[in-house]
Design an enzyme around this catalytic site. Structure first.
Site: not given
Ligand code: ARG
Length: 262
Positions: A10, A60, A126, A155, A255
């Site tokens: 990301n 996630n 995503r 997200h 998160c």
């Molecule tokens: N580095 C992780 C990714 O890019 C961060 C996830 C963040 N999670 C969230 N629920 N926004 O997947």
């Protein structure tokens, strides 16, 4: 803790900007203590594992409904390695684990948030749009899909945070016109945040009941004074927390947790 910046999936992640492990652990521990000791939340811990540095972002893992986990299908191979670990943990905890039948991507509560009895579902970066139909079928609920428009807010939980039946924090710039309309219809009293606040992940906050009887909001400490005032006026007690090490991975308070039931 095995959290580190091992890849870039990301716009916030850079291999050149490593997380400080000791500081990350201290920040995570403070979050855990705040939730459990000060706010009295019941917290279960997903055991850490080597080789899956983003496993800390448990939002996630999937979406929990009752004793069922709708398990995520991660978009990136780097995070797909988390899937068997998540599945094993939830099975052992006595959950029924449901995988989406399609090979669609879905990143759990990161992209799916309840507003009352309606599930708001963010897709594009995503999660895949068609997942909304399957979610509606499995949950027996109304699911409203909205497209995410700014890759920094990849997200749904990075740009939208339902606070109670009426209010939600959101960054309108992260949605297209249709998405903004959906949210404006759904939320009676939205609190829109500036781009600056959004970039400090203020929408990635954890709302929960405050021991004083009101509402609490756990949020990264960078929020602006004006937003703090607006939240206070709406009756929220803000608990700011330094989560800078996790911002380096594109994550913050919300998160790091997954809602496991009422
Ligand atoms: N580095 C992780 C990714 O890019 C961060 C996830 C963040 N999670 C969230 N629920 N926004 O997947």
């Amino acid at each position: 803790m095995h959290y580190t910046i091992a890849y870039e999936i990301n716009p916030w992640m850079s291999l050149k900007r490593q997380a400080n492990r000791a500081r990350a652990l201290a920040q995570w521990t403070r979050l855990h203590q705040l939730l459990t000791r000060q706010l009295g939340a019941r917290v279960r811990l997903l055991p850490p594992a080597p080789g899956v540095p983003d496993l800390v972002f448990t939002a996630n893992a999937g979406l929990v409904s009752g004793r069922t986990l709708i398990r995520s299908n991660f978009r990136h191979p780097e995070r797909q390695r988390e899937e068997p670990l998540i599945e094993r943990y939830f099975r052992r905890q006595g959950f029924r684990v449901v995988r989406l039948s399609s090979r669609c991507d879905f990143e759990g509560e990161g992209d799916a948030l309840w507003v009352g009895r309606t599930l708001l579902f963010g897709f594009r970066f995503r999660s895949d749009a068609p997942v909304h139909e399957e979610l509606a079928r499995v949950l027996g609920a109304r699911v409203l899909p909205v497209e995410l428009a700014d890759r920094r807010f990849y997200h749904l939980d990075t740009c939208f945070c339902p606070l109670d039946g009426e209010a939600a924090l959101w960054f309108p710039g992260a949605f297209d016109r249709y998405g903004r309309r959906v949210i404006e219809r759904l939320i009676a009293a939205p609190i829109s945040v500036s781009e600056q606040d959004a970039a400090r992940f203020v929408c990635n906050a954890i709302p929960l009941p405050d021991p004083s009887g009101g509402r609490a909001l756990v949020v990264h400490s960078g929020l602006s004074a004006s937003l703090r005032r607006r939240l206070a006026r709406r009756g929220f007690r803000v608990y700011p927390l330094d989560l800078s090490e996790f911002l380096k991975a594109g994550g913050s308070a919300k998160c790091l947790v997954l809602t496991m039931g009422p």
